[in-house]
Scaffold this motif. Structure first.
Motif, PDB file in Angstrom:
ATOM      1  N   VAL A 136       0.834  -1.194   0.000  1.00 41.10           N
ATOM      2  CA  VAL A 136       0.000   0.000   0.000  1.00 41.10           C
ATOM      3  C   VAL A 136       0.874   1.251   0.000  1.00 41.10           C
ATOM      4  O   VAL A 136       0.593   2.227  -0.689  1.00 41.10           O
ATOM      5  CB  VAL A 136      -0.937  -0.001   1.236  1.00 41.10           C
ATOM      6  N   ASP A 137       1.991   1.212   0.753  1.00 44.86           N
ATOM      7  CA  ASP A 137       2.849   2.381   0.899  1.00 44.86           C
ATOM      8  C   ASP A 137       4.082   2.357   0.002  1.00 44.86           C
ATOM      9  O   ASP A 137       4.749   3.367  -0.145  1.00 44.86           O
ATOM     10  CB  ASP A 137       3.331   2.492   2.353  1.00 44.86           C
ATOM     11  N   SER A 138       4.430   1.206  -0.572  1.00 46.42           N
ATOM     12  CA  SER A 138       5.678   1.079  -1.309  1.00 46.42           C
ATOM     13  C   SER A 138       5.449   0.330  -2.610  1.00 46.42           C
ATOM     14  O   SER A 138       4.615  -0.561  -2.689  1.00 46.42           O
ATOM     15  CB  SER A 138       6.698   0.312  -0.448  1.00 46.42           C
ATOM     16  N   THR A 139       6.228   0.684  -3.635  1.00 49.48           N
ATOM     17  CA  THR A 139       6.111   0.011  -4.931  1.00 49.48           C
ATOM     18  C   THR A 139       7.312  -0.889  -5.209  1.00 49.48           C
ATOM     19  O   THR A 139       7.480  -1.358  -6.317  1.00 49.48           O
ATOM     20  CB  THR A 139       5.998   1.040  -6.065  1.00 49.48           C
ATOM     21  N   SER A 140       8.144  -1.127  -4.214  1.00 52.53           N
ATOM     22  CA  SER A 140       9.344  -1.943  -4.431  1.00 52.53           C
ATOM     23  C   SER A 140       9.007  -3.431  -4.449  1.00 52.53           C
ATOM     24  O   SER A 140       8.010  -3.865  -3.893  1.00 52.53           O
ATOM     25  CB  SER A 140      10.385  -1.652  -3.354  1.00 52.53           C
ATOM     26  N   SER A 141       9.878  -4.191  -5.102  1.00 54.28           N
ATOM     27  CA  SER A 141       9.692  -5.648  -5.153  1.00 54.28           C
ATOM     28  C   SER A 141      10.266  -6.268  -3.879  1.00 54.28           C
ATOM     29  O   SER A 141      10.916  -5.596  -3.082  1.00 54.28           O
ATOM     30  CB  SER A 141      10.409  -6.214  -6.376  1.00 54.28           C
ATOM     31  N   ALA A 142      10.048  -7.567  -3.735  1.00 56.66           N
ATOM     32  CA  ALA A 142      10.579  -8.278  -2.566  1.00 56.66           C
ATOM     33  C   ALA A 142      12.101  -8.267  -2.583  1.00 56.66           C
ATOM     34  O   ALA A 142      12.744  -8.157  -1.539  1.00 56.66           O
ATOM     35  CB  ALA A 142      10.059  -9.710  -2.543  1.00 56.66           C
ATOM     36  N   THR A 143      12.700  -8.339  -3.761  1.00 53.91           N
ATOM     37  CA  THR A 143      14.167  -8.289  -3.881  1.00 53.91           C
ATOM     38  C   THR A 143      14.693  -6.920  -3.473  1.00 53.91           C
ATOM     39  O   THR A 143      15.675  -6.817  -2.734  1.00 53.91           O
ATOM     40  CB  THR A 143      14.602  -8.602  -5.323  1.00 53.91           C
TER      41      THR A 143
END
Length: 153
Positions: A136-143
């Motif tokens: 919801v707050d971040s668009t980063s991937s798990a990596t």
């Protein structure tokens, strides 16, 4: 049973029997333990004209080559589900290394690869869950989360 110095008639079948008990685990067990085998000097495959340490290195090299061939065979076996390759895979993973390195083995070690694979999957599940909760707050991937954001916390 794989590393026993048994070269009597039918030894190929006897050395490949453990493979067919669990064809996924036995290659890992043999590969994990082949470096710890104390070779017997009176092996029929030993070249008496060479020093013992040279013979040992050559036997280890032949076993490593056999494991490499076994990986190619295993890839075809699993990718194409061609189970007619299982006797060849048994030979590459059990019979050949067991014959070149016939000798004494102390207590066999469990494959460390399984523990590393389990830890990797556990960490992947953790980062996927963390990413899902932060999406919801971040668009980063798990990596990206694992590499760049977690070290700063």
């Amino acid at each position: 049973k794989v590393f026993t110095p048994d070269f009597k008639k039918g030894f190929v079948i006897r050395k490949s029997e453990p493979y067919f008990v669990d064809f996924s685990l036995m290659p890992l067990m043999v590969e994990e333990n082949y470096l710890g085998v104390r070779r017997f000097a009176n092996s029929p495959l030993a070249d008496k004209s060479k020093r013992a340490d040279v013979q040992e290195l050559e036997a280890l090299a032949m076993a490593a080559t056999s494991f490499s061939d076994a990986d190619l065979c295993d890839t075809q076996l699993r990718r194409n589900q061609d189970y007619s390759l299982m006797p060849y895979h048994a030979a590459f993973t059990c019979v050949i290394p067991g014959s070149y390195l016939a000798g004494g083995l102390g207590r066999p070690a469990f494959p460390s690869w399984l523990g590393k694979f389990s830890s990797r999957n556990k960490n992947k599940r953790f980062f996927d869950l963390l990413k899902a909760n932060m999406s919801v707050d971040s668009t980063s991937s798990a990596t990206d989360l694992a590499l760049y954001q977690i070290p700063h916390l």
